[in-house]
Design a protein around this motif. Structure first.
Motif, mmCIF file in Angstrom:
data_model
loop_
_atom_site.group_PDB
_atom_site.id
_atom_site.type_symbol
_atom_site.label_atom_id
_atom_site.label_comp_id
_atom_site.label_asym_id
_atom_site.label_seq_id
_atom_site.Cartn_x
_atom_site.Cartn_y
_atom_site.Cartn_z
ATOM 1 N N PRO A 9 0.842 -1.199 0.000
ATOM 2 C CA PRO A 9 0.000 0.000 0.000
ATOM 3 C C PRO A 9 0.879 1.252 0.000
ATOM 4 C CG PRO A 9 0.125 -0.906 2.203
ATOM 5 C CD PRO A 9 0.935 -1.823 1.304
ATOM 6 N N LEU A 10 0.497 2.242 -0.782
ATOM 7 C CA LEU A 10 1.223 3.510 -0.840
ATOM 8 C C LEU A 10 0.249 4.654 -0.611
ATOM 9 C CD1 LEU A 10 3.323 2.983 -4.077
ATOM 10 C CD2 LEU A 10 4.108 2.757 -1.739
ATOM 11 N N ARG A 11 0.757 5.735 -0.075
ATOM 12 C CA ARG A 11 -0.058 6.942 0.087
ATOM 13 C C ARG A 11 0.632 8.064 -0.677
ATOM 14 N NH1 ARG A 11 -4.909 7.668 3.167
ATOM 15 N NH2 ARG A 11 -5.211 9.890 3.272
ATOM 16 N N LEU A 12 -0.054 8.648 -1.647
ATOM 17 C CA LEU A 12 0.488 9.753 -2.427
ATOM 18 C C LEU A 12 -0.104 11.053 -1.889
ATOM 19 C CD1 LEU A 12 0.194 8.234 -6.003
ATOM 20 C CD2 LEU A 12 2.192 8.286 -4.525
ATOM 21 N N PRO A 13 0.724 12.018 -1.539
ATOM 22 C CA PRO A 13 0.226 13.276 -0.980
ATOM 23 C C PRO A 13 -0.537 14.097 -2.021
ATOM 24 C CG PRO A 13 2.614 13.334 -1.215
ATOM 25 C CD PRO A 13 2.182 11.964 -1.611
ATOM 26 N N PRO A 14 -1.312 15.079 -1.557
ATOM 27 C CA PRO A 14 -2.139 15.873 -2.476
ATOM 28 C C PRO A 14 -1.345 16.684 -3.493
ATOM 29 C CG PRO A 14 -2.613 16.440 -0.185
ATOM 30 C CD PRO A 14 -1.542 15.422 -0.178
ATOM 31 N N ASP A 15 -0.092 17.000 -3.203
ATOM 32 C CA ASP A 15 0.684 17.817 -4.138
ATOM 33 C C ASP A 15 1.241 17.019 -5.318
ATOM 34 O OD1 ASP A 15 2.428 16.453 -2.440
ATOM 35 O OD2 ASP A 15 3.970 17.998 -2.573
ATOM 36 N N VAL A 16 1.056 15.699 -5.332
ATOM 37 C CA VAL A 16 1.482 14.867 -6.453
ATOM 38 C C VAL A 16 0.367 14.879 -7.499
ATOM 39 C CG1 VAL A 16 2.090 12.535 -7.184
ATOM 40 C CG2 VAL A 16 2.892 13.392 -4.988
ATOM 41 N N THR A 17 0.683 15.377 -8.679
ATOM 42 C CA THR A 17 -0.321 15.460 -9.743
ATOM 43 C C THR A 17 -0.647 14.071 -10.291
ATOM 44 O OG1 THR A 17 1.288 15.687 -11.528
ATOM 45 C CG2 THR A 17 0.563 17.723 -10.428
ATOM 46 N N ARG A 18 -1.752 14.006 -10.984
ATOM 47 C CA ARG A 18 -2.164 12.737 -11.582
ATOM 48 C C ARG A 18 -1.132 12.258 -12.597
ATOM 49 N NH1 ARG A 18 -8.042 11.558 -14.311
ATOM 50 N NH2 ARG A 18 -7.663 9.386 -14.731
ATOM 51 N N LEU A 19 -0.598 13.164 -13.382
ATOM 52 C CA LEU A 19 0.415 12.817 -14.377
ATOM 53 C C LEU A 19 1.689 12.303 -13.709
ATOM 54 C CD1 LEU A 19 1.385 12.708 -17.298
ATOM 55 C CD2 LEU A 19 2.076 15.091 -17.069
ATOM 56 N N LEU A 36 -0.786 -2.084 -10.781
ATOM 57 C CA LEU A 36 -1.752 -1.283 -10.040
ATOM 58 C C LEU A 36 -3.013 -2.098 -9.805
ATOM 59 C CD1 LEU A 36 -2.428 1.529 -8.914
ATOM 60 C CD2 LEU A 36 -3.333 2.091 -11.169
ATOM 61 N N THR A 37 -3.420 -2.186 -8.550
ATOM 62 C CA THR A 37 -4.614 -2.932 -8.207
ATOM 63 C C THR A 37 -5.775 -2.000 -7.881
ATOM 64 O OG1 THR A 37 -3.264 -4.697 -7.296
ATOM 65 C CG2 THR A 37 -5.556 -4.674 -6.655
ATOM 66 N N ARG A 38 -5.493 -0.940 -7.136
ATOM 67 C CA ARG A 38 -6.565 -0.035 -6.719
ATOM 68 C C ARG A 38 -6.005 1.352 -6.438
ATOM 69 N NH1 ARG A 38 -9.816 -2.448 -2.153
ATOM 70 N NH2 ARG A 38 -10.778 -3.456 -3.928
ATOM 71 N N VAL A 39 -6.791 2.364 -6.776
ATOM 72 C CA VAL A 39 -6.470 3.750 -6.420
ATOM 73 C C VAL A 39 -7.709 4.352 -5.767
ATOM 74 C CG1 VAL A 39 -5.840 6.047 -7.232
ATOM 75 C CG2 VAL A 39 -4.876 4.039 -8.341
ATOM 76 N N ARG A 40 -7.519 4.971 -4.633
ATOM 77 C CA ARG A 40 -8.620 5.654 -3.962
ATOM 78 C C ARG A 40 -8.226 7.113 -3.773
ATOM 79 N NH1 ARG A 40 -11.404 2.794 0.809
ATOM 80 N NH2 ARG A 40 -12.487 1.887 -0.960
ATOM 81 N N LEU A 41 -9.055 8.011 -4.269
ATOM 82 C CA LEU A 41 -8.824 9.446 -4.157
ATOM 83 C C LEU A 41 -9.625 9.981 -2.978
ATOM 84 C CD1 LEU A 41 -7.676 12.106 -5.295
ATOM 85 C CD2 LEU A 41 -9.689 12.202 -6.780
ATOM 86 N N TYR A 42 -8.963 10.748 -2.108
ATOM 87 C CA TYR A 42 -9.619 11.314 -0.937
ATOM 88 C C TYR A 42 -9.951 12.789 -1.159
ATOM 89 C CZ TYR A 42 -8.389 7.034 1.451
ATOM 90 O OH TYR A 42 -8.281 5.720 1.817
ATOM 91 N N SER A 46 -5.251 13.600 -1.609
ATOM 92 C CA SER A 46 -4.278 12.510 -1.507
ATOM 93 C C SER A 46 -4.880 11.245 -2.117
ATOM 94 C CB SER A 46 -3.883 12.276 -0.046
ATOM 95 O OG SER A 46 -4.986 11.815 0.698
ATOM 96 N N ARG A 47 -4.004 10.306 -2.445
ATOM 97 C CA ARG A 47 -4.430 9.043 -3.038
ATOM 98 C C ARG A 47 -3.839 7.883 -2.254
ATOM 99 N NH1 ARG A 47 -3.173 12.448 -7.142
ATOM 100 N NH2 ARG A 47 -4.727 12.728 -8.764
ATOM 101 N N ARG A 48 -4.616 6.841 -2.114
ATOM 102 C CA ARG A 48 -4.110 5.588 -1.565
ATOM 103 C C ARG A 48 -4.053 4.598 -2.713
ATOM 104 N NH1 ARG A 48 -7.271 2.090 2.768
ATOM 105 N NH2 ARG A 48 -8.220 1.384 0.844
#
Length: 68
Positions: A9-19, A36-42, A46-48
């Motif tokens: 599992p990884l957590r991407l901070p909000p400042d990381v763009t989709r690209l 990639l198995t799953r992406v969840r946008l909060y 941020s993304r998990r």
């Protein structure tokens, strides 16, 4: 979750763009075999992310996790 796969599992901070996230995850897929198995946008932006790959004999000796 299956015993045939390693999961990270990884957590991407909000400042990381989709690209930027897409490029980083593509590199992990190409050179380390993660898919990639799953992406969840909060709401905060941020993304998990959940990555997986097939287990190999070598992965039990030296874990190789994404460096995002």
């Amino acid at each position: 979750m299956s015993d045939d796969y390693e999961w990270v599992p990884l957590r991407l901070p909000p400042d990381v763009t989709r690209l930027s996230a897409s490029i980083r995850l593509s590199i992990e897929a190409e050179y380390r075999g993660w898919e990639l198995t799953r992406v969840r946008l909060y709401n905060d932006g941020s993304r998990r992310v959940l990555l997986r790959r097939k287990k190999s004999r070598l992965s039990n000796q030296r874990p190789d996790q994404p460096e995002l």
